[in-house]
Scaffold this motif. Structure first.
Motif, short mmCIF file in Angstrom:
data_model
loop_
_atom_site.label_atom_id
_atom_site.label_comp_id
_atom_site.label_asym_id
_atom_site.label_seq_id
_atom_site.Cartn_x
_atom_site.Cartn_y
_atom_site.Cartn_z
N TYR A 24 91.57 -46.54 24.74
CA TYR A 24 90.28 -45.91 24.32
C TYR A 24 90.66 -44.59 23.62
O TYR A 24 91.56 -43.90 23.89
N GLU A 25 89.93 -44.50 22.37
CA GLU A 25 90.08 -43.05 21.80
C GLU A 25 88.76 -42.45 21.52
O GLU A 25 87.68 -43.06 21.95
N ILE A 70 87.52 -48.57 22.42
CA ILE A 70 88.87 -49.11 22.68
C ILE A 70 89.27 -49.64 21.31
O ILE A 70 88.76 -50.48 20.40
N VAL A 71 90.58 -49.25 21.03
CA VAL A 71 90.97 -49.51 19.37
C VAL A 71 92.63 -50.20 19.66
O VAL A 71 93.39 -49.47 20.41
N PRO A 72 92.86 -51.39 19.07
CA PRO A 72 94.04 -51.79 18.86
C PRO A 72 95.03 -50.88 17.92
O PRO A 72 94.47 -50.56 16.71
N TYR A 101 87.81 -44.71 13.65
CA TYR A 101 88.52 -45.36 14.71
C TYR A 101 87.55 -46.65 14.89
O TYR A 101 88.00 -47.89 15.11
N THR A 102 86.26 -46.77 14.54
CA THR A 102 85.22 -47.75 14.48
C THR A 102 85.63 -48.84 13.66
O THR A 102 85.43 -49.83 13.92
N ASP A 103 86.33 -48.45 12.56
CA ASP A 103 86.71 -49.32 11.54
C ASP A 103 87.78 -50.13 11.98
O ASP A 103 88.04 -51.30 11.54
N ARG A 104 88.44 -49.78 13.02
CA ARG A 104 89.58 -50.49 13.52
C ARG A 104 89.55 -51.31 14.94
O ARG A 104 90.09 -52.00 15.24
N MET A 105 88.18 -50.97 15.47
CA MET A 105 87.82 -51.87 16.60
C MET A 105 87.52 -53.34 16.20
O MET A 105 87.36 -53.80 15.21
N PRO A 114 85.88 -56.91 16.35
CA PRO A 114 84.53 -57.61 15.69
C PRO A 114 83.79 -57.53 17.12
O PRO A 114 84.44 -58.13 18.07
N GLY A 115 82.65 -57.37 17.44
CA GLY A 115 81.99 -57.45 18.39
C GLY A 115 82.29 -56.45 19.37
O GLY A 115 81.24 -56.66 20.58
N THR A 116 82.98 -55.67 19.29
CA THR A 116 83.05 -54.33 20.17
C THR A 116 82.38 -53.26 19.87
O THR A 116 82.25 -52.92 18.62
N ALA A 117 81.99 -52.30 20.44
CA ALA A 117 81.18 -51.03 20.21
C ALA A 117 81.82 -49.74 21.11
O ALA A 117 82.06 -50.23 22.28
#
Length: 430
Positions: A348-349, A360-362, A403-407, A409-412
């Motif tokens: 999580y970030e 949550i970001v890879p 960071y939302t650009d790195r999450m 697909p389908g996660t929020a």
């Protein structure tokens, strides 16, 4: 002797209410000046800041010194350049309101305008008046004293001292009314653009209805900048009566100068520095980033570390600072990822630009980052695990990504109220 008001020009990007002092003969700077004592006092009362400077100077050169360059630069809204620019365009700093006066010993000094921009005033303090001239000859020392005033509507909550010539002793006194409940801290920026807290403590003394803060240092290095900042806590949220609505985390971040989501600057690639030519600009931006980090850190516990990129404080330049979970400070100028390990994990970030949620970001577990130091030399540094995640997050900001650009697909992101990792470090397995 006061000059007529100068024509207004475009404001500069000032780092803070700044004052610096240089010397010259009749044109070029003199190389023989030594400052034996530099004592600055700033008093706040009834909405007015009054600065008084005492400086004892020694001419160790071979020619007389006939004038000194004194500079006053203000920034009411640190971290929000557009807002400051609008303020000073509509309500510029004016000569008559400064009420500048200067003396050399018992002699009043005349002065001449060098720069008269909206947020910047520069004047030559002259070793002369209508009674005659009194140059500072080789081997002589003199006590220069001058004062000026600026209303709180134009003065930001900080005071910076810049070391331009060899200096033996430097001190700053901040004098505030006790009723505003002031708190003061300090940041030093070095010639390399590194920024860190003062090496020595700021002393506090309470007397009657005043609260006085004093800080000093001996033999400060050339080009160092010492910035004292303050906050008046009276009336702050923590002191509000019970039952009053507590600001959201995003509102608290906005109050410290953090640009919030929706601002177009967060989606624009940041402009690189041309170093070493733009070293002064780089130092200024790093100082602003460090100052903002101090303000933000007073509001939240960052167990995983913290980073701030220049676009997050309204400056479209390729600079960021990162403080690791262990407290180490990294300065990144013109950084770019040149290699990343295939191994990654998900954690999580949070982001100061939309701090009401966590996502949550890879991220890769190892990054090789090329960056530039203040002298223009390029370096490659390897970052791993949590530090790699922090650095990647800030480099993303410099490329216009969140960071939302790195999450996946389908996660929020989830509301911060549902997040259970506040104040704790990221977990990594051996």
């Amino acid at each position: 002797m006061s000059p007529p008001p100068a024509a207004s020009a475009s404001p500069i990007a000032a780092a803070a209410p700044v004052e610096s002092f240089r010397t010259a003969r009749g044109g070029p700077d003199s190389g023989g000046l030594v400052v034996e004592e530099d004592r600055a006092e700033l008093r706040y009362e009834d909405g007015m800041y009054v600065a008084h400077q005492r400086r004892r100077v020694l001419n160790t050169g071979i020619e007389p010194v006939t004038r000194y360059l004194m500079r006053i630069s203000v920034d009411r809204f640190p971290g929000d350049q557009e807002r400051s620019a609008r303020l000073y365009r509509s309500n510029p700093l004016r000569w008559e309101e400064l009420q500048l006066s200067a003396h050399c010993g018992d002699e009043q000094m005349s002065w001449q305008v060098k720069t008269g921009w909206d947020a910047l005033k520069e004047v030559w303090l002259l070793f002369e008046n209508n009674q005659g001239r009194f140059p500072l000859y080789p081997g002589e020392s003199a006590l220069i004293e001058y004062s000026y005033r600026v209303g709180e509507e134009k003065w930001g909550p900080w005071f910076q001292r810049a070391v331009r010539v060899p200096t033996s002793f430097l001190s700053v006194v901040l004098d505030f009314p006790a009723e505003v409940d002031p708190v003061v801290w300090g940041m030093e920026t070095s010639m390399t653009a590194d920024a860190f807290s003062f090496r020595t403590a700021i002393a506090r003394a309470d007397a009657a209805d005043r609260r006085v803060f004093t800080w000093s240092t001996s033999k400060p290095p050339p080009h160092a900048r010492y910035r004292l900042e303050w906050n008046f806590r009276a009336g702050a949220t923590s002191r509000n009566p019970a039952g009053r609505t507590v600001p959201r985390p995003s509102e608290q971040m906005a109050a410290t100068g953090i640009v919030q989501v929706g601002d177009p600057m967060l989606h624009q690639p940041a402009r690189s520095f041309g170093l070493p030519a733009e070293a002064e600009d780089a130092r200024r931006v790093v100082a602003e980033l460090s100052s903002t980090m101090e303000r933000v850190s007073a509001l939240h516990t960052f167990g995983k570390g913290i980073g701030i990129a220049a676009p997050q404080i309204g400056i479209n330049r390729a600079a960021a600072i990162v403080r690791s979970a262990d407290g180490d400070i990294l300065t990144l100028l013109n950084p770019r990822v040149i290699e990343s390990a295939p191994e990654s994990d998900e954690q999580y970030e949070g982001c100061l630009t939309f701090f009401d949620v966590r996502g949550i970001v890879p991220r890769s577990l190892e990054l090789h980052v090329e960056h530039t130091d203040i002298s223009g030399r390029r370096h490659i540094t390897v970052y791993r695990q949590g530090l790699a995640r922090l650095v990647a997050h800030e480099i993303d900001h410099l490329h216009g990504h969140l960071y939302t650009d790195r999450m996946r697909p389908g996660t929020a992101p989830i509301p911060v109220e549902q997040y259970r990792g506040t104040g704790s470090a990221w977990t990594y397995h051996p």
